[in-house]
Design a protein around this motif. Structure first.
Motif, PDB file in Angstrom:
ATOM      1  N   GLN A  83       7.138  -3.151   3.840  1.00  0.00           N
ATOM      2  CA  GLN A  83       7.400  -3.508   5.232  1.00  0.00           C
ATOM      3  C   GLN A  83       8.543  -4.511   5.269  1.00  0.00           C
ATOM      4  OE1 GLN A  83       4.571  -5.949   7.429  1.00  0.00           O
ATOM      5  NE2 GLN A  83       4.908  -4.700   9.251  1.00  0.00           N
ATOM      6  N   LYS A  85      10.616  -6.922   8.029  1.00  0.00           N
ATOM      7  CA  LYS A  85      10.742  -7.500   9.365  1.00  0.00           C
ATOM      8  C   LYS A  85      12.062  -8.263   9.403  1.00  0.00           C
ATOM      9  CE  LYS A  85       5.780  -8.157  10.136  1.00  0.00           C
ATOM     10  NZ  LYS A  85       4.731  -9.139  10.490  1.00  0.00           N
ATOM     11  N   GLY A  92       8.678  -5.102  12.534  1.00  0.00           N
ATOM     12  CA  GLY A  92       8.779  -4.563  11.176  1.00  0.00           C
ATOM     13  C   GLY A  92       8.654  -3.058  11.113  1.00  0.00           C
ATOM     14  N   THR A  93       9.138  -2.519  10.018  1.00  0.00           N
ATOM     15  CA  THR A  93       9.072  -1.089   9.754  1.00  0.00           C
ATOM     16  C   THR A  93       8.500  -0.879   8.356  1.00  0.00           C
ATOM     17  OG1 THR A  93      11.028  -0.683  11.113  1.00  0.00           O
ATOM     18  CG2 THR A  93      10.423   1.041   9.557  1.00  0.00           C
ATOM     19  N   TRP A  94       7.596   0.084   8.251  1.00  0.00           N
ATOM     20  CA  TRP A  94       7.013   0.446   6.964  1.00  0.00           C
ATOM     21  C   TRP A  94       7.798   1.600   6.361  1.00  0.00           C
ATOM     22  CZ3 TRP A  94       3.607  -2.133   4.136  1.00  0.00           C
ATOM     23  CH2 TRP A  94       2.798  -3.078   4.759  1.00  0.00           C
ATOM     24  N   VAL A  98       2.023   3.250   4.950  1.00  0.00           N
ATOM     25  CA  VAL A  98       1.623   2.096   5.772  1.00  0.00           C
ATOM     26  C   VAL A  98       0.423   1.461   5.073  1.00  0.00           C
ATOM     27  CG1 VAL A  98       0.761   1.332   8.010  1.00  0.00           C
ATOM     28  CG2 VAL A  98       2.443   3.185   7.884  1.00  0.00           C
ATOM     29  N   ALA A 117       4.436   6.257   6.322  1.00  0.00           N
ATOM     30  CA  ALA A 117       5.348   5.436   7.118  1.00  0.00           C
ATOM     31  C   ALA A 117       6.445   6.275   7.752  1.00  0.00           C
ATOM     32  CB  ALA A 117       5.951   4.354   6.242  1.00  0.00           C
ATOM     33  N   VAL A 155       5.945  -7.056   1.395  1.00  0.00           N
ATOM     34  CA  VAL A 155       6.311  -7.408   2.774  1.00  0.00           C
ATOM     35  C   VAL A 155       7.480  -8.377   2.701  1.00  0.00           C
ATOM     36  CG1 VAL A 155       5.565  -8.477   4.924  1.00  0.00           C
ATOM     37  CG2 VAL A 155       3.965  -7.058   3.630  1.00  0.00           C
TER      38      VAL A 155
END
Length: 159
Positions: A83, A85, A92-94, A98, A117, A155
């Motif tokens: 992820q 952000k 945020g984008t996965w 996910v 995702a 992340v």
């Protein structure tokens, strides 16, 4: 006299055969235990080595170019998600999978894979795209572990 001598030789032969079989069985059992111990140690070492590549992302601050490299490197791993952000994309984008990071850390569902995702890795290099990652930006990185202690995701949050 000849029969007694033959009987003693046969008895000695049987006794030596039993002794030899006993020694072989004892060696086999002890070797089996040593093999189990060595296999367990090897498994632990293998787990440590496989997770050592993620150590650089454990609560550190890294550059955007390192985020891009990590995304390209790990985005195709099975049962693994990333992820990112950014200032443009605060939710945020996965990428790839996910990973559940909304439940409390330590819960049985934290770190579990919850779907595929929608992020596209190529978009992280396109400046006009919402998923763009600035190579000169700084990001706080963290590792997501599942309940078994297996690394399931990374992340990255832009600072």
């Amino acid at each position: 006299m000849n029969n007694a001598s033959s009987a003693l030789k046969v008895a000695a032969g049987i006794f030596l055969t039993i002794a030899l079989i006993t020694i072989v069985v004892l060696l086999f059992v002890s070797a089996q235990e040593a093999t189990k111990t060595a296999q367990n140690n090897f498994s632990e070492i293998q787990t440590e080595l496989s997770q050592a590549s993620y150590a650089v992302y454990d609560g550190t601050t890294i550059s955007g170019s390192q985020v891009l490299n990590a995304t390209r490197k790990y985005a195709t791993r099975e049962q693994f998600g990333i992820q990112i952000k950014t200032g443009k994309n605060t939710s945020g984008t996965w990428y790839n999978k996910v990973v559940n990071v909304t439940d409390p850390v330590g819960s049985s569902t934290y770190g579990s894979i919850s779907g595929t995702a929608s992020g596209i890795v190529a978009n992280t290099s396109t400046e006009s795209h919402n998923e763009y990652v600035n190579p000169s930006g700084t990001f706080k990185s963290s590792i997501v572990y599942d309940k078994s202690g297996v690394v399931r995701g990374l992340v990255f949050v832009q600072q």
